[in-house]
Design an enzyme around this catalytic site. Structure first.
Site, PDB file in Angstrom:
ATOM      1  CE  LYS A 149      -1.642   2.578   2.919  1.00 44.50           C
ATOM      2  NZ  LYS A 149      -2.104   3.644   3.993  1.00 44.50           N
TER       3      LYS A 149
ATOM      4  CG  ASP B 263      -7.520   4.225   2.795  1.00 41.84           C
ATOM      5  OD1 ASP B 263      -8.344   3.547   1.911  1.00 41.84           O
ATOM      6  OD2 ASP B 263      -7.810   5.135   3.503  1.00 41.84           O
TER       7      ASP B 263
END
Length: 368
Positions: A159, A177
């Protein structure tokens, strides 16, 4: 001769196994089936609505930074804390260490003292110093622009690497997220996970990339985050009052108070924990290409959707309408990014979300 036949047979068996459809593994980023036209139209409508709410000219990542290196530091620091809190500590940190060389020269204790107000400060301080030294040793102090090189840095996972690729270099990436993962489930844009758990972050990323054009990924991931914070909270959400959920939410998340699960977690509500109800399972089948049948399977899933919705309506009690809560904090988005951070979180006592009956005692949700 016999051995040659055995080797040939083994090779043929391996090829057949590779060609055969494989059961999806949790967390596996398997290739997504092409989404159907109805789902693509729904995604396009969501994209247009988000673009109207958050025009691309005014979109910027809410972490203060002046260079790609400082962005990397800020994203690493954002695990288990809010963007606001990160922005409170980075001015002093960047004044002392504006680049990788200066950060590598600092003592871990000095870094930790500055970032102490945010979560997991001891581990993050060690990771920042180690990552800075690796950047000096391998990349001349510059931020690399490949996923493999970024994810090799201490404290940096997929991420965080995706954020750097998209925001620092403008390269195609769709960082997922906690807000994006939640809304993708709530809007039926990703298949529900098996066994009552949430789909993996990898599966959500794969499904969203299949639904939205690559040119839109850069803006979309920020637009969805902003929308999640302002309109679509994790807890006590009233979908009827939400500008997108009022028409896009899928069962059981179209009921007040029903919350999607975090990655690897369990969804709120008994039906959600059982897989989200019949309509949600039908939607998941449509997203995944309805399993074995490809286009025919998708048609079958679409045909079953009305009956599934009726089944849900007959089996689920009507939810009580409740006022939406303030937007949640930007939760542990980056925990999966740092193996060391995960280990520290597991070893140290952490505040956790309490069961529904004790919600008032848990960690308060604020704006990220």
């Amino acid at each position: 001769m016999g051995r040659a036949r055995t080797v040939a047979a083994a090779a043929a068996a391996a090829a057949a196994a590779a060609a055969a459809p494989q059961p999806a593994k949790r967390g596996a980023a398997a290739a997504a089936a092409a989404p159907d036209a109805a789902l693509l139209a729904k995604a396009a409508r969501i994209q247009a609505q988000l673009a109207a709410l958050y025009p691309s000219q005014g979109i910027q990542i809410p972490l203060d930074h002046a260079t790609p290196y400082q962005l990397l530091v800020a994203v690493v620091l954002s695990a288990q804390t809010t963007d606001k809190k990160v922005n409170e500590v980075t001015p002093e940190l960047f004044s002392a260490a504006p680049d990788a060389a200066a950060m590598a020269a600092m003592e871990v204790s000095a870094i930790q003292r500055i970032i102490q107000p945010i979560g997991l400060a001891p581990t993050k301080a060690k990771n920042l110093k180690a990552a800075a030294q690796m950047l000096l040793d391998r990349h001349g102090g510059e931020i690399p622009s490949t996923f493999a090189e970024l994810e090799a840095l201490p404290g940096v996972g997929h991420k965080t690497a995706s954020v750097i690729m998209a925001q620092a270099f403008g390269l195609p990436a769709f960082p997922v997220d906690t807000h994006i993962h939640r809304l993708a489930q709530r809007w039926g844009l990703t298949a529900n996970g098996g066994g009552g758990g949430a789909p993996s972050v990898e599966a959500t990323e794969r499904d969203l990339k299949a639904l939205f054009p690559e040119a839109a990924w850069h803006d979309l991931h920020l637009q969805i985050i902003f929308f999640g914070r302002e309109h679509c909270p994790a807890q006590r959400h009233d979908p009827t009052a939400c500008p997108i959920c009022c028409w896009a939410a899928v069962p059981p998340y179209d009921r007040p108070g029903a919350s999607p699960a975090k990655a690897g977690g369990k969804a709120a509500g008994a039906k959600a924990a059982a897989g989200g109800g019949a309509a949600a399972r039908a939607a998941a089948a449509a997203i995944a290409g309805a399993g074995k049948g490809g286009a025919a399977g998708r048609k079958k899933a679409a045909a079953a959707a009305p009956a599934a919705a009726a089944e849900d309506a007959g089996t689920k009690p009507a939810g009580r309408k409740r006022r939406a809560a303030p937007a949640p904090a930007d939760e542990a988005e980056g925990v999966a990014d740092a193996a060391a951070a995960q280990a520290a979180a597991a070893a140290a006592p952490q505040q956790q979300e309490q069961p529904r009956a004790k919600r008032g005692r848990g960690r308060p949700f604020g704006r990220g």
